[in-house]
Design an enzyme around this catalytic site. Structure first.
Site: not given
Ligand code: AMP
Length: 282
Positions: A30, A33-34, A36-37, A61, A184
């Site tokens: 979504m 980005f950090h 994790g992404h 969602q 993150l």
């Molecule tokens: P989001 O943009 O929050 O929907 O996340 C996109 C993807 O990044 C999803 O598969 C999340 O599980 C993954 N994600 C988000 N935060 C982290 C994190 N801190 N470490 C690893 N993956 C992450």
């Protein structure tokens, strides 16, 4: 890096790349980005010829009183980061590109969505499963990488892919954390400086629970109570949405910890609802 917002265009391109024998990976996000992404993008890059990242804040969602309209975004920065991480295609559809006004088809995995986040966010996983199905149909990936931070989401997508014979290898990636231990999240921007100092206690508490289990404690009710007390002591003003100990595959609550067990939590800290989890027994 190419930026595409038309689903039809992406699908045509991806089918062509597959026909050329290219291995395609997708990382659904979504945005905002950090690390994790970015670590998911790196994992995709290591194993695929073509890396597609989707950036779509999926309205279906979000519940009516959630942060859909406040969700942080910065497309310019995200595009730069994605490019730096070797992403080939950034897919940025609008809501209208993704959903017809009279959209009426839903994908649900009710058994796995009944607990944890599904309880307080009743339409959330229906929206996730539906949009991920649409992204799979659109991007036609061989591989898709998801973070274990959203453990329940990952379990749901794995089950959905199995049940519907979707030919995608769904991979989980470990949680990326700040040095403090805070997982993150794009939603961490909602935290004040003071809240940010307290929020790492979320993981600290999970680790303490795992230590207690290592020492032989196995009563889930007692362990959960101890963690709730820890949070109210260490993160004053926080509000626990849930603290549960579940089977990591079925997401069903466990009373006694004998085999694999995951502790998953959601805690409101200020304006942010933060989730985290830890395998407390493997
Ligand atoms: P989001 O943009 O929050 O929907 O996340 C996109 C993807 O990044 C999803 O598969 C999340 O599980 C993954 N994600 C988000 N935060 C982290 C994190 N801190 N470490 C690893 N993956 C992450």
């Amino acid at each position: 890096m190419e930026i595409i917002n038309n689903p039809q265009e992406l699908q045509t391109l991806s089918l062509m790349l597959r026909a050329e024998g290219k291995k395609v990976a997708l990382v659904p996000t979504m945005g905002f980005f950090h690390e994790g992404h970015l670590s998911l993008m790196d994992a995709a890059r290591r194993q695929a010829d073509v890396v597609i990242v989707s950036l779509f804040v999926n309205p279906t969602q979000f519940g009516p009183n959630e942060d859909l309209d406040a969700y942080p975004h910065n497309l310019e920065r995200d595009a730069k980061l994605a490019e730096e991480h070797g992403v080939d295609i950034l897919f940025t559809p609008t809501r209208d590109d993704m959903y017809y006004e009279d959209h009426s088809t839903w994908v649900e995995v009710p058994d796995l969505a009944a607990n944890l986040c599904g309880k307080s966010r009743p339409v959330h996983f229906r929206g996730v499963a539906t949009v991920v199905t649409k992204l799979f149909m659109t991007a036609q990936p061989h591989v898709a990488v998801f973070g274990e931070k959203d453990w329940q989401q990952l379990a749901i997508i794995k089950r959905m892919v199995r049940d519907l014979n979707i030919p995608v290898d769904v991979q989980g990636h470990p949680i990326v954390r700040e040095e403090s231990g805070l997982a993150l999240s794009s939603r961490n921007v909602y935290l004040t400086e003071d809240e940010k100092k307290k929020a790492p206690m979320i993981q600290q508490g999970l680790r303490q629970m795992r230590d207690a289990v290592d020492k032989g404690k196995n009563n889930a009710a007692e362990l959960k109570e101890e963690l709730a007390a820890f949070y109210s002591r260490e993160i004053p003003g926080s509000r626990v949405d849930y603290i549960e100990i579940v089977h990591p595959g079925s997401i069903e609550n466990l009373d006694i910890i004998e085999g694999p067990a995951l502790c998953a939590v959601a805690v409101h800290v200020g304006k942010a609802r933060l989730i985290d989890n830890l395998l407390i027994k493997v």
